[in-house]
Design a protein around this motif. Structure first.
Motif, short mmCIF file in Angstrom:
data_model
loop_
_atom_site.label_atom_id
_atom_site.label_comp_id
_atom_site.label_asym_id
_atom_site.label_seq_id
_atom_site.Cartn_x
_atom_site.Cartn_y
_atom_site.Cartn_z
N ASP A 135 1.04 -1.25 -0.55
CA ASP A 135 -0.36 0.10 0.15
C ASP A 135 0.91 1.23 0.09
O ASP A 135 0.91 2.60 -0.98
CB ASP A 135 -0.67 0.11 1.27
CG ASP A 135 -2.04 -0.36 0.95
OD1 ASP A 135 -2.65 -1.23 -0.42
OD2 ASP A 135 -3.20 -0.15 1.69
N HIS A 139 0.79 3.46 -2.79
CA HIS A 139 0.37 4.96 -2.70
C HIS A 139 1.59 6.01 -2.83
O HIS A 139 1.22 7.04 -3.86
CB HIS A 139 -0.01 5.44 -1.50
CG HIS A 139 0.30 7.03 -0.37
ND1 HIS A 139 -1.20 7.05 -1.41
CD2 HIS A 139 0.71 7.60 -0.41
CE1 HIS A 139 -1.24 8.65 -0.92
NE2 HIS A 139 -0.19 8.92 -0.68
N GLN A 142 1.81 6.83 -6.34
CA GLN A 142 0.93 8.14 -7.67
C GLN A 142 1.38 9.31 -6.84
O GLN A 142 0.55 10.25 -6.78
CB GLN A 142 -0.92 7.97 -6.71
CG GLN A 142 -0.45 6.84 -6.71
CD GLN A 142 -3.02 7.16 -6.28
OE1 GLN A 142 -2.94 7.28 -5.30
NE2 GLN A 142 -3.07 5.45 -6.02
N LEU A 143 2.43 10.01 -5.76
CA LEU A 143 2.36 11.20 -5.18
C LEU A 143 2.97 12.30 -6.16
O LEU A 143 3.94 11.83 -7.42
CB LEU A 143 3.52 11.01 -4.25
CG LEU A 143 2.90 10.67 -2.52
CD1 LEU A 143 3.92 10.52 -1.66
CD2 LEU A 143 1.58 11.63 -2.26
N GLU A 352 1.10 9.36 8.32
CA GLU A 352 1.17 10.02 7.99
C GLU A 352 1.56 10.36 6.01
O GLU A 352 1.46 10.76 5.79
CB GLU A 352 2.28 11.18 8.71
CG GLU A 352 2.82 12.71 8.60
CD GLU A 352 3.65 13.71 8.32
OE1 GLU A 352 3.71 14.79 8.06
OE2 GLU A 352 4.24 12.38 8.49
N LEU A 354 1.22 8.28 4.39
CA LEU A 354 -0.32 7.18 3.24
C LEU A 354 -1.25 8.33 3.44
O LEU A 354 -1.81 8.39 2.39
CB LEU A 354 -0.98 6.36 4.39
CG LEU A 354 -0.44 5.10 3.96
CD1 LEU A 354 0.11 3.81 4.82
CD2 LEU A 354 -0.16 5.23 2.62
N ASP A 355 -0.98 9.75 4.03
CA ASP A 355 -1.98 10.63 4.24
C ASP A 355 -2.11 11.83 3.05
O ASP A 355 -2.69 12.70 3.07
CB ASP A 355 -2.30 11.01 5.53
CG ASP A 355 -3.35 10.45 6.07
OD1 ASP A 355 -4.00 9.17 6.01
OD2 ASP A 355 -3.44 10.31 7.59
N THR A 356 -0.29 11.57 2.62
CA THR A 356 0.08 12.88 2.25
C THR A 356 -0.61 12.58 0.81
O THR A 356 -1.20 11.59 0.16
CB THR A 356 1.33 12.60 2.08
OG1 THR A 356 2.10 12.07 2.80
CG2 THR A 356 1.91 13.42 1.05
N ASP A 357 -1.21 13.58 0.80
CA ASP A 357 -2.11 13.72 -0.81
C ASP A 357 -2.05 14.53 -1.61
O ASP A 357 -2.54 15.35 -2.84
CB ASP A 357 -3.80 14.21 -0.43
CG ASP A 357 -3.57 15.22 0.34
OD1 ASP A 357 -3.37 16.09 0.70
OD2 ASP A 357 -5.20 16.01 0.83
N GLU A 358 -0.55 15.05 -1.97
CA GLU A 358 0.07 16.15 -2.68
C GLU A 358 0.05 14.93 -4.33
O GLU A 358 0.98 14.65 -4.53
CB GLU A 358 1.03 16.28 -2.88
CG GLU A 358 1.92 17.40 -2.48
CD GLU A 358 3.50 17.78 -2.30
OE1 GLU A 358 3.78 17.47 -1.07
OE2 GLU A 358 3.84 18.73 -3.38
N ILE A 359 -1.10 15.06 -4.84
CA ILE A 359 -1.62 14.25 -5.75
C ILE A 359 -1.81 15.63 -7.06
O ILE A 359 -2.62 15.93 -6.83
CB ILE A 359 -2.09 13.02 -5.20
CG1 ILE A 359 -1.61 11.64 -4.27
CG2 ILE A 359 -2.20 11.79 -7.38
CD1 ILE A 359 -2.49 11.09 -4.15
N GLU A 361 -4.14 14.42 -9.33
CA GLU A 361 -5.35 14.18 -10.12
C GLU A 361 -6.08 14.35 -11.64
O GLU A 361 -5.62 14.96 -12.53
CB GLU A 361 -6.58 15.13 -9.12
CG GLU A 361 -6.62 15.26 -7.67
CD GLU A 361 -6.98 14.37 -6.97
OE1 GLU A 361 -7.50 13.07 -7.99
OE2 GLU A 361 -6.81 13.90 -5.59
#
Ligand SMILES: Nc1ncnc2c1ncn2[C@@H]1O[C@H](COP(=O)(O)OP(=O)(O)OP(=O)(O)O)[C@@H](O)[C@H]1O
Ligand SMILES: Nc1ncnc2c1ncn2[C@@H]1O[C@H](COP(=O)(O)OP(=O)(O)O)[C@@H](O)[C@H]1O
Ligand SMILES: [Mg+2]
Ligand SMILES: [Mg+2]
Lengths: 632, 636
Positions: A135, A139, A142-143, A352, A354-359, A361
């Motif tokens: 995971d 993840h 994707q960043l 933390e 995994l919560d990084t959502d600097e993606i 989209e």
């Protein structure tokens, strides 16, 4: 007990060596660790549980095996008692063999059950861990690019390897045995309450103190472990960067200085650990002592009652026995507790990440890509990497289908940035980038990127054979195609001269080739894709001019029907483009063909003159004309 | 023993000879021997205190039993005070044990941390000595894994097992003395099966050891994959390789998982075996002891007591299984770490060091290649019989096709590699006679691929200055003269001013001013947040600042636009005076001024001379030059 305190570890923490005072800085010091401690323990456990859930029955089996193991081992004293009472005391020998066999059976059974209990526990834990590991990796893939630019590889690796490993024990044995221990404690409490609740309450008097004490120590322990995790990330980032840049360190004889830096961080890491050891030792010792102290207390208080006949002696002795049993699991808990605190500190960091959502989209329902050929347009594009420095400031240009466009400008003008934006490695701040009139943000990001073949300015080759690198691991690419591409960039001859030819093993980053050779391979890699749009960012900067010219001829011939965007400094590369875009100050200042621009007599013309002037003054005493300033 | 080879670690089965392993283990243990000894004393104290508690407890209970059960009126208050004394003693012992326990854990675990600290530093020191050839052949991820995870396991190898072994020893010696006291025959009978069982255990332990190594190697593979993926993430994204990468990682993750399972099996098996071993004693007591009791040679009380001791030994024996696992993991890790430490640096400092002559007069930095041949991998020569002389203080250029060996040649000057044949001399001294670090102090190297560290721009520029400033082992003084050798300048310049000067020379002024934080701007790892040209120019400034005798520019302006290139070259012209400089370039327009041009082709020098001479010769160079010129002018 939720955890809301937060520790901000500044990495540029002030040590006291004079090196630091004088402003020297450690390798890899440029990054701030983010805030930790925003997770409550319960939240962490809940998230870990997500990974354990698919295997919950395995965990349950492990949990059930625990009392089974103890039960089997408890049969042994019972057998012994029978042996004594029924055989040894009467002096009877016949039939004793049966007891012996049963006893031996329990021994084997104990070993057998232990085997399965331990194996299954590891099995379940590792299953969960495997999923977690995957995971994290998925993840991270994707960043966004921007995330990697500000996060050192070493630091990310710490989270993906060391921190994950740190969870192993907790996941595979910690939680289960803790659950088992908690059950035991609970059972004993119930038994004691039933036997004599007054005495029981008296015996449990230490428990509230113990809980309070643990809570306080937990705070310190967790804090210590957080520091430990930050320091270790810092340590590994330094190490990782030192390893990758070791030749630079050696060339600048900085081994000793870098080592001192490393040693300082290492010492900080050690001391952080030593703090944790202190709290851990105290916690452990206090809980150990609590058991004996309680016994002393029961004896003290209970003896009076026993002498006065309030409780029977039997009850008193039984209580002492039980209290000893009561503290055994608590001791185990204390031992595991430390492990768990450490694991929690690690899981905080993992979640933390995994919560990084600097993606960047992809749209939820992407539009299909428009009909080829493509017409690319930058419409009033604004962009900055960081908030304050504008890189592109209202950039406008179009690239017509099948056009060959060159992008020129001084270094740092934003040429590579244009390319990064086109392939959506970054998203623009304002304006639009359009393909056939449609905003690129409407398309599926992977589909979009596969329309372009980009040769990035920094060549990156993977470890593995040349063939693997050229096909990017896609076995379906016919070899002829590979060779054709290699021939086009004049790399075929080179490749064949290497031992093993196309099977030549490249080292990390292709470091066993010359820079120019690497660029040729990266070029060939792009050509194999036969993309709609070819994007070259100084793709031949390190290649000699003869080879470069040959490549250019070949490309002109073969890619007549492809759009291409080329960034280069060498005039010879630029001149032949259909159109030249001159970038300055984040805007387009000139565009047109070579001739048109020469006529215009602007930026571009001056650039060409400069190059021409130097070239012309062969062997002259003062061949350099005074350079012009570009920022006018 | 270990030969200076540059085989990557792990490429072949590495077995650390046991005596070397022992010596090395001891070497790290030795400095903390006192701590471990102190720790053991505390441990023994802890054990003594805790083990005597049951005695006081038993006596007190016995006393109570006699009192409560007995008829008649005893002096209960006397009994009570005696019991209270016992409880006070118990509490005191408990507190004493706790204090001793705190100290024992702290001393022993701290010692472990200190050992870890030492091992890490030693590793770093050693890594700093290894040559580029080593780094070329070893995946970074593997190195990282060895220097991170494995070191952690090495630490655990020292502290935890020690703690437990001491504990077990104490428990065993106390129990054994008491057992012998009760009945020596039975003791002997109990001990008898142990050698056989231990023999069986050995095999399992061996399997444990090998499997642990496998698991650790797989972990290394994982790290290697992650590390490579992260460093190439932009390529992964541009070529849409995320899916493939995830799948590959998935496979490796699965292998790692499977190997871990195998390890778990072996471990569980070992623990089961140890339980068998531990319980065998109790079984023997039951079988043999019961005979003794029945034939009257032992009384029941003794039997029960004896059994009690044997049972008490079971938990510490079981704990040993855990210790074995940690121990073997530690040893496996230690071997992997030692493999690095045993890897002898290929480039050694000379035994009889010569030193570079003091800079006398104006010109220093003469470079002579004398029939130098070199190959990276042993067969394909990258340089063949190269002989050349670059006079002190002159400017030379090396040109040639891609892969002709230009970068290789200059790498040899900085002694990143040693030539296979021939000799390289700087100011008359063979480079392998000059202490490596002294040599490199005198060389300002701008590599072809700029590498910056994730520090601020300013810190990157003063990267080499830091060594001169803070490394007392270097003789070279911190330079304080201006970069543009101004003859009339007197006194010393601060480094701050010199940096400003370097910024101007490297034409970085505009860029630095453009950054809001100026020199304090952070650059990403490898300098990723700078443009290619900015990176290159920072590396130029970095090299200039150390005031080197020899300046090497390996295609250092390739990513710089012509305009900026000209500005820099113009400035460099001044800088290069008084020092030897070597330029490697593909753009010939910069070469008209150069004192000497060497043309390399396939590792050989095919032409040399000034631009004018070479043009006159009308050889390779002249033709390349004409072609280039033609191409650039065909539209004029
Ligand atoms: N680290 C290395 N390990 C093995 N082989 C190498 C290594 N570096 C270079 N080579 C090989 O040695 C030869 C010469 O390389 P070198 O880097 O010196 O070329 P160059 O002249 O600098 O080329 P360019 O103009 O592309 O920079 C090439 O064939 C290359 O493949
Ligand atoms: N990832 C990044 N983060 C922050 N700044 C960046 C990043 N990449 C480039 N820059 C800055 O943006 C500007 C333009 O860079 P770039 O597009 O690479 O220039 P070039 O025209 O030389 O290719 C430069 O000032 C550079 O320092
Ligand atoms: Mg660029
Ligand atoms: Mg080169």
């Amino acid at each position: 007990m939720s955890d809301t305190d937060s520790t901000t570890e500044s990495d540029a923490s002030n040590g006291s060596t004079d090196r630091k005072d004088k402003g020297g800085a450690a390798i890899g010091s440029g990054f701030q660790e983010r805030k930790l401690g925003k997770f409550a323990d319960t939240a962490l456990v809940r998230r870990l549980w997500k990974y354990m859930r698919p295997y919950r029955w395995l965990f349950v089996v492990c949990l059930l095996l625990l009392p089974a193991v103890s039960a089997v081992s408890l049969v042994q004293p019972w057998m012994l008692q029978i042996a004594i009472d029924d055989y040894l005391i009467p002096g009877e020998f016949d039939g004793l063999w049966f007891i012996m066999v049963v006893y031996a059976g329990t021994v084997v059974g104990h070993a057998f059950l232990t085997y399965w209990q331990q194996y299954l526990m590891k099995y379940a834990g590792n299953l969960a861990l495997r999923d977690l590991r995957q995971d994290i990796f998925d993840h991270v893939q994707q960043l966004a690019s921007s995330f990697f630019k500000k996060t050192p590889v070493g630091r990310l690796m710490t989270r993906m390897t060391t921190d994950t490993e740190n969870l192993e024990e907790a996941l595979s044995s910690g939680l289960v045995t803790m659950a088992g221990d908690l059950l035991t404690v609970f059972a004993i409490v119930v038994i004691l309450m039933v036997v004599n609740w007054q005495l029981a309450l008296a015996s449990f008097i230490v428990v509230p103190f113990l809980i309070g004490f643990t809570a306080v120590l937990r705070y310190f322990l967790r804090k210590a472990y957080r520091t430990v995790r930050t320091k270790i990330a810092r340590l590994y980032a330094h190490l990782q960067e030192s390893i990758t840049g070791m030749d630079v360190i050696q060339l600048f004889v900085r081994e000793k200085v870098s080592r001192d830096e490393y040693s300082d961080i290492n010492a900080e890491y050690r001391d952080a650990n030593i703090r944790a050891i202190r709290w851990d030792a105290i916690l452990y010792a206090v809980i150990e002592a609590a058991g004996s102290i309680t016994i002393g207390a029961i004896l003290w208080y209970g003896s009076g009652q026993a002498l006065e006949g309030i409780v029977t002696l039997g009850v008193l002795v039984a209580f002492i026995e039980y209290m000893q049993k009561f503290f055994k699991p608590i001791r185990n808990l204390a031992e595991k507790y430390n492990l768990l605190q450490n694991a929690m500190a690690s899981s905080e960091r993992i979640f933390e990440l995994l919560d990084t959502d600097e993606i960047i989209e992809s749209p939820a329902d992407p539009e299909p890509l428009p009909q080829r050929p493509y017409r690319i347009e930058f419409r009033d594009v604004h962009f900055s990497y960081t908030d304050d420095e504008t890189v592109l400031d209202g950039l406008n240009f179009e690239i017509e289908p099948c056009e060959r466009v060159a992008l020129v400008g001084h270094t740092g003008a934003g040429k590579s940035t244009v390319i990064n934006l086109l392939t959506r490695l970054y998203d623009i701040d304002d304006g639009q980038i359009l393909i056939n009139g449609r905003d690129i943000r409407n398309f599926d990001i992977h589909q979009l990127r596969s329309q372009f073949a980009v040769v990035l300015q920094d060549v990156f080759l993977f470890r593995g054979t040349i063939l693997e690198n050229l096909t990017l691991g896609d076995d379906s690419v016919p070899f002829d195609r590979v060779r054709e591409a290699a021939e086009m960039v004049y790399a075929d001859e080179l490749i064949n001269s290497l031992p093993g030819g196309y099977e030549f093993e490249l080292a990390e980053r292709g470091s066993n080739l010359s820079s120019g050779e690497k660029q040729l391979l990266a070029f060939a890699r792009a050509l194999i894709l036969d993309p709609e749009v070819l994007v070259l960012d100084e793709a031949t900067a390190n290649v000699d001019t003869d080879t470069e010219a040959l490549i250019q001829k070949a490309i002109e011939r073969l890619l007549a029907h492809q759009t291409s965007l080329v960034v280069a400094h060498r005039l010879s590369t630029i001149q032949s483009a259909d159109r030249i875009l001159v970038l300055d100050d984040g805007q387009l200042v000139e565009q047109g063909s070579h001739d048109e621009l020469m006529e215009l007599g602007g930026h571009y013309a001056r650039l060409v003159q400069l190059q021409y002037a130097t070239t012309a003054s062969t062997g002259g005493e003062d061949g350099f004309i005074e350079p012009l300033d570009h920022d006018d | 023993m270990a030969t200076p080879s540059d085989k990557p670690p792990g490429s072949e089965e590495f077995a650390l000879p046991p005596d070397v392993r022992r010596r090395r283990l001891w070497q790290y243990f030795r400095p903390y021997l006192k701590w471990f000894l102190a720790g053991s004393v505390f441990l023994v104290l802890t054990n003594l205190a805790t083990l005597s508690i049951p005695q006081y407890l038993g006596d007190a209970v016995q006393l109570l039993r006699e009192t409560v059960g007995a008829p008649g009126d005893f002096d209960t208050s006397a009994v009570r005070s005696e019991v209270i004394t016992a409880s006070i003693i118990i509490i005191a012992l408990a507190i004493g044990a706790a204090v001793a326990r705190i100290f024992s854990r702290i001393t022993i675990f701290n010692a472990g941390r200190y050992i870890e600290f030492d091992v890490r530093n030693a590793l770093y020191d050693h890594l700093a000595k290894l040559s580029p050839a080593f780094y070329g052949a070893t995946p970074t991820g593997d190195l990282t894994s060895r220097t991170t995870n494995d070191v952690t396991y090495v630490r655990l190898l020292y502290a935890l097992p020690f703690l437990h072994i001491v504990n077990t020893l104490v428990a065993y010696s106390i129990a054994l003395t008491r057992m012998v006291g009760v009945d020596w025959r039975l003791t002997l009978a109990c001990i008898l099966p142990y050698p056989f069982l231990l023999f069986g255990l050995r095999r399992v332990m061996y399997a444990l050891f090998t499997q642990t190594k496998v698991v650790q190697a797989k972990l290394s593979d994982l790290s290697t994959h992650i590390q490579e993926n992260l460093s190439g993430i932009d390529v992964v994204k541009s070529y849409v390789l995320e899916q493939r990468e995830c799948e590959h990682y998935g496979e490796e993750n699965e292998t790692y998982f499977q190997e871990n399972l195998k390890l778990a099996k072996i471990r569980a098996l070992m623990n089961a075996l140890i339980i068998l071993i531990a319980s065998t004693g109790t079984l023997v007591v039951l079988i043999v002891g019961s005979r003794f009791v029945i034939d009257g040679s032992m009384n029941l009380g003794e039997f029960v007591e004896f059994n009690g001791y044997i049972v008490a030994l079971v938990p510490p024996t079981i704990a040993l299984g855990w210790v074995f696992a940690i121990y073997h993991r530690g040893i496996a890790a230690f071997d992997r770490v030692s493999e690095l430490l045993e890897h002898e640096p290929q480039l050694q400092d000379p035994d009889d060091p010569g030193s570079l002559p003091e800079p006398s007069g104006q010109h220093v930095g003469e470079i002579v290649f004398d029939d130098v041949s070199f190959s990276y991998d042993g067969d394909d020569a990258a340089l063949k019989d190269v002989s050349l002389t670059i006079p002190a203080g002159s400017t030379a250029a090396i040109v040639g096709k891609t892969g002709s060996g230009k970068s290789t040649l200059v790498r040899l000057i900085a002694r990143m590699y040693d030539p296979d044949e021939g000799e390289i001399r700087i100011d008359g001294v063979p480079v392998d006679r000059i202490p490596l670090r002294d040599l490199r102090c005198e060389i300002g190297f701008v590599p072809q691929e700029p590498f910056l560290f994730s520090m601020t721009v300013g810190q990157n520029m003063r990267f080499g200055l830091d060594s001169l400033a803070y490394d007392s082992t270097l003789d070279k003084a911190l330079p304080d003269e201006p970069l543009l050798g101004d003859e009339s300048f007197e006194g010393a310049l601060t480094q701050r001013d010199r940096i400003q000067e370097a910024i101007d020379i490297a034409a970085l002024r505009g860029d630095i001013d453009g950054f809001r934080e100026g020199l304090e701007t952070l650059v990403g790892e490898r300098g990723v947040t700078l443009s290619g040209g900015q990176k290159q120019r920072v590396t130029i400034a970095r090299a200039l600042l150390v005031n080197p005798r020899i300046l090497i520019l390996d295609d250092a302006l390739a990513s710089v636009d012509t305009h900026t290139e000209r500005r820099i070259l113009h400035q460099l012209d001044t800088i290069m005076q008084g020092r030897t400089s070597i330029m490697l370039t593909h753009r010939f327009n910069a070469l008209t001024e150069v004192d000497k041009i060497f043309v390399l082709d396939d590792g050989r020098i095919v032409e040399q001379g000034t631009h004018g001479e070479l043009i006159e010769q009308n050889g390779v160079y002249a033709q390349m030059y004409q072609r280039q010129k033609l191409r650039e002018q065909y539209d004029q």
